[in-house]
Design an enzyme around this catalytic site. Structure first.
Site, short mmCIF file in Angstrom:
data_model
loop_
_atom_site.label_atom_id
_atom_site.label_comp_id
_atom_site.label_asym_id
_atom_site.label_seq_id
_atom_site.Cartn_x
_atom_site.Cartn_y
_atom_site.Cartn_z
N ARG A 1 13.23 4.37 11.97
CA ARG A 1 12.10 5.31 11.90
C ARG A 1 11.17 5.12 13.11
O ARG A 1 11.65 4.90 14.21
CB ARG A 1 11.40 5.14 10.55
CG ARG A 1 12.33 5.43 9.36
CD ARG A 1 11.67 5.18 8.03
NE ARG A 1 10.51 6.03 7.84
CZ ARG A 1 9.52 5.75 6.97
NH1 ARG A 1 9.58 4.65 6.23
NH2 ARG A 1 8.50 6.57 6.85
N GLU B 1 12.50 -9.84 1.01
CA GLU B 1 11.79 -8.66 1.53
C GLU B 1 12.65 -7.43 1.30
O GLU B 1 13.85 -7.44 1.63
CB GLU B 1 11.54 -8.86 3.03
CG GLU B 1 10.87 -7.69 3.72
CD GLU B 1 10.79 -7.87 5.24
OE1 GLU B 1 11.38 -8.85 5.76
OE2 GLU B 1 10.17 -7.02 5.90
N HIS C 1 12.81 -3.05 1.61
CA HIS C 1 12.26 -1.75 2.02
C HIS C 1 13.15 -0.66 1.47
O HIS C 1 14.38 -0.74 1.58
CB HIS C 1 12.18 -1.65 3.54
CG HIS C 1 11.28 -2.68 4.13
ND1 HIS C 1 9.91 -2.56 4.11
CD2 HIS C 1 11.55 -3.88 4.69
CE1 HIS C 1 9.38 -3.65 4.66
NE2 HIS C 1 10.35 -4.46 5.01
N ASN D 1 8.02 -5.79 -1.40
CA ASN D 1 8.01 -4.68 -0.47
C ASN D 1 6.60 -4.63 0.11
O ASN D 1 5.69 -4.11 -0.53
CB ASN D 1 8.36 -3.36 -1.15
CG ASN D 1 8.45 -2.21 -0.14
OD1 ASN D 1 7.94 -2.32 0.98
ND2 ASN D 1 9.09 -1.12 -0.52
N ALA E 1 3.27 -1.01 4.54
CA ALA E 1 2.73 -1.03 5.91
C ALA E 1 2.26 -2.42 6.34
O ALA E 1 2.23 -2.71 7.54
CB ALA E 1 1.59 -0.03 6.03
N ARG F 1 5.05 10.85 -2.54
CA ARG F 1 4.93 10.53 -1.11
C ARG F 1 6.30 10.67 -0.43
O ARG F 1 7.23 9.95 -0.76
CB ARG F 1 4.43 9.08 -0.97
CG ARG F 1 4.42 8.56 0.43
CD ARG F 1 4.23 7.04 0.44
NE ARG F 1 4.16 6.54 1.78
CZ ARG F 1 4.38 5.28 2.12
NH1 ARG F 1 4.67 4.39 1.19
NH2 ARG F 1 4.30 4.92 3.36
N PRO G 1 0.79 -1.23 0.00
CA PRO G 1 0.00 0.00 0.00
C PRO G 1 0.83 1.28 0.00
O PRO G 1 1.87 1.37 0.65
CB PRO G 1 -0.81 -0.10 1.30
CG PRO G 1 -0.10 -1.09 2.14
CD PRO G 1 0.55 -2.05 1.18
N ASN G 2 0.33 2.22 -0.77
CA ASN G 2 0.88 3.58 -0.90
C ASN G 2 2.15 3.65 -1.74
O ASN G 2 2.65 4.75 -1.99
CB ASN G 2 1.12 4.21 0.49
CG ASN G 2 -0.16 4.27 1.31
OD1 ASN G 2 -1.16 4.81 0.84
ND2 ASN G 2 -0.17 3.68 2.49
N TYR H 1 11.47 8.38 0.47
CA TYR H 1 11.34 7.34 -0.56
C TYR H 1 11.92 7.74 -1.91
O TYR H 1 11.90 6.94 -2.85
CB TYR H 1 9.86 6.97 -0.73
CG TYR H 1 9.26 6.40 0.54
CD1 TYR H 1 9.69 5.18 1.05
CD2 TYR H 1 8.27 7.09 1.25
CE1 TYR H 1 9.16 4.66 2.23
CE2 TYR H 1 7.72 6.56 2.42
CZ TYR H 1 8.17 5.36 2.90
OH TYR H 1 7.65 4.84 4.06
C1 DQA Z 1 8.43 0.77 3.40
C2 DQA Z 1 8.57 1.00 4.91
C3 DQA Z 1 7.25 0.80 5.62
O1 DQA Z 1 7.38 1.04 7.01
C4 DQA Z 1 6.21 1.77 5.07
O2 DQA Z 1 4.95 1.51 5.66
C5 DQA Z 1 6.13 1.78 3.60
C6 DQA Z 1 7.34 1.62 2.80
C7 DQA Z 1 9.75 1.07 2.65
O3 DQA Z 1 9.83 0.70 1.49
O4 DQA Z 1 10.65 1.71 3.21
O5 DQA Z 1 5.07 2.01 3.03
O6 DQA Z 1 8.13 -0.61 3.19
#
Ligand code: DQA
Length: 149
Positions: free
Chosen positions: A110, A101, A103, A74, A77, A18, A10-11, A23
């Site tokens: 964070r 995985e 990120h 990835n 959240a 964003r 998500p997002n 990011y």
């Molecule tokens: C994320 C880190 C997560 O905590 C966050 O909710 C994201 C992006 C990252 O790519 O750094 O949406 O997965």
């Protein structure tokens, strides 16, 4: 050629707008282009997907397990609370497939809630904090694991 699913939670469809300080300024289309390029350099067919829907992401893990697709994920959240996605990722491992995985940021550096991942315990490996480059390393890891199998 091995097909690899690169799935984004998500997002991440909002990359570029964003929190660019966290990011970066590049968007999902650019990430997709890079992953496809890195994949082809490694002899992999890469399919990049993004969803804001937990059920859809879980379905993609079932698809990966059933069809034998390694996964670069990835979970965004979902990382921090989705036991459903964790169980589905476990099934990818049970099928003998690597699941990396990734990120973009370093969640451990964070907010407190980002320090826990329910995906890491079932992932083959985890890469954090290296921006889009983390996806390149994850694809290299997949290619390496496949070559060794
Ligand atoms: C994320 C880190 C997560 O905590 C966050 O909710 C994201 C992006 C990252 O790519 O750094 O949406 O997965």
């Amino acid at each position: 050629m091995t097909k690899v699913l690169v799935v984004n939670g998500p997002n991440l469809g909002r990359l570029g707008v964003r929190q660019p300080d966290v990011y970066g300024k590049q968007d999902l289309a650019e990430l997709t282009r890079l992953c496809e390029q890195w994949g082809s350099e490694l002899g992999l067919v890469v399919e990049v997907r993004q969803t804001d829907d937990e059920a859809e992401m879980i379905g993609w893990m079932h698809e990966a397990a059933d069809h034998g697709y390694p996964v670069v994920m990835n979970p965004a959240a979902f990382t921090h609370y989705s036991y459903g996605l964790s169980d589905a990722a476990h099934m990818v491992g049970d099928a003998g497939l690597p699941l990396m995985e990734v990120h973009i940021s370093n969640p451990s550096a964070r907010d407190e809630f980002r320090k826990r991942s329910v995906i890491s315990p079932v992932a083959t490996g985890t890469i954090t904090g290296l921006g889009f480059f983390g996806y390149k390393l994850a694809l290299e890891a997949v290619a390496h694991i496949i070559a060794q199998a």
